[in-house]
Design an enzyme around this catalytic site. Structure first.
Site, PDB file in Angstrom:
ATOM      1  N   ASP A 175      90.698  39.903  -2.028  1.00 25.04           N
ATOM      2  CA  ASP A 175      89.757  39.772  -2.713  1.00 25.04           C
ATOM      3  C   ASP A 175      89.955  39.787  -3.820  1.00 25.04           C
ATOM      4  O   ASP A 175      90.732  40.360  -4.394  1.00 25.04           O
ATOM      5  CB  ASP A 175      88.496  40.723  -2.261  1.00 25.04           C
ATOM      6  CG  ASP A 175      88.142  39.628  -0.275  1.00 25.04           C
ATOM      7  OD1 ASP A 175      88.480  39.118  -0.079  1.00 25.04           O
ATOM      8  OD2 ASP A 175      87.505  40.469   0.284  1.00 25.04           O
ATOM      9  N   PRO A 176      89.308  38.920  -4.918  1.00 24.75           N
ATOM     10  CA  PRO A 176      89.293  38.873  -6.440  1.00 24.75           C
ATOM     11  C   PRO A 176      88.928  40.299  -6.561  1.00 24.75           C
ATOM     12  O   PRO A 176      89.130  41.023  -8.115  1.00 24.75           O
ATOM     13  CB  PRO A 176      88.222  37.955  -6.478  1.00 24.75           C
ATOM     14  CG  PRO A 176      88.261  36.744  -5.277  1.00 24.75           C
ATOM     15  CD  PRO A 176      88.593  37.617  -4.109  1.00 24.75           C
TER      16      PRO A 176
END
Length: 305
Positions: free
Chosen positions: A49-50
């Protein structure tokens, strides 16, 4: 005015252990690294995930043939939980849904962690890339649509508290593929009775690969191309857990023609193939005792073995 011509992409082979920064998607990190190596072909071994940081193995050239090897591998993370607040994404990027008082001791927190060890059922979050009717769940979630999701069985091999202070806890978890640490954080919060969400996540291991030797994009940018290439591990770094088969010259010749060689092994077992110290690719043992090549490096054909 004519734009300067970009140098042709190069054939680059190997595995880069990238320490991904927060705020960057895995694909963006991949494209930045590909540009820095001016690589013709590149891929990753599963996304982060970012919000998350840490280990993101990137594959270049021939190594992309083995990128899928890590998709089923166990993983390990360090995560920071904020107790008392739940969000719609189960992490710090979401909207706050509820705030509750926190009255949890470290002993109570440890006791709850022990409840999650072993095999558990997890309901995948709506804010995930899992697809329903060809569309990621997060697209439904952004439209305010909540879909029923079937629980999935995952395994937590290790789960321990690294630090605890009032309404903040840091944990380390070693888990099977498909485990959502965001969901784990939210579930821990519900058992505690105060709710929780994830505020930081760092991946520290995938399979046999760890952060030792990992580099950041900033470090790569500061290196000359020859020094960047030193950062690349060979393709067989992705399959180091498999047993090693050293082949004779005659066996190498057969394998490179797609032919099996007689082998004493467990049917279905996969092997790394080597000839004269050179990694050739992967093979698996057939039911009648032959080692059948499955995925080979093209460079070995060019070598004329």
């Amino acid at each position: 005015m004519n734009k300067p011509r970009r140098a042709p992409r190069r054939q680059v082979d190997g595995v880069l252990l990238l320490d991904k920064p927060a705020g960057l998607s895995s694909n963006t990190a991949l494209q930045v690294a590909r540009r820095l190596f001016n690589a013709e072909k590149a891929g990753h071994t599963g996304t982060l995930d970012p919000l998350a940081t840490g280990l993101l193995p990137l594959c270049f050239g021939e190594a992309t043939k083995f990128a899928g090897e890590l998709l089923d591998a166990d993983k390990a993370y360090r995560a920071t939980l904020k107790l008392g607040i739940t969000t719609d994404t189960a992490d710090a990027e979401g909207q706050v849904l509820a705030t509750r008082p926190v009255s949890v001791t470290v002993d109570a927190f440890d006791a709850v962690l022990r409840q999650f060890l072993g095999e558990i059922d997890q309901v995948p979050p709506m804010y995930s890339a899992l697809k329903r009717d060809g569309k990621p769940l997060y697209e439904y979630a952004r439209q305010g649509i909540e879909l029923e999701r079937a629980p999935r069985r995952v395994t937590l091999h290790e789960l321990r508290c690294l630090a605890f202070a009032g309404d903040t806890a840091e944990i380390e978890v070693a888990c099977s593929k498909g485990t959502y640490v965001r969901t784990l954080a939210a579930d821990i919060g519900e058992v505690l009775g105060c709710g929780a969400h994830l505020t930081a996540l760092r991946r520290i291991r995938i399979g046999e690969l760890g952060l030792a030797g990992a580099v950041t994009l900033e470090q790569l940018e500061g290196l000359e191309m020859t020094a960047r290439e030193v950062c690349l591990a060979p393709a067989d770094a992705l399959v180091s857990k498999l047993p090693c088969a050293e082949l004779s010259g005659q066996e190498v010749a057969r394998v490179l023609h797609g032919q099996a060689v007689c082998w004493n092994g467990v049917p279905g077992q996969r092997w790394r193939l080597y000839g004269e110290g050179r990694f050739l690719g992967l093979a698996s043992v057939t039911a009648d005792g032959w080692l059948q090549p499955k995925r080979l490096l093209a460079a070995n054909f060019a070598a004329g073995s």
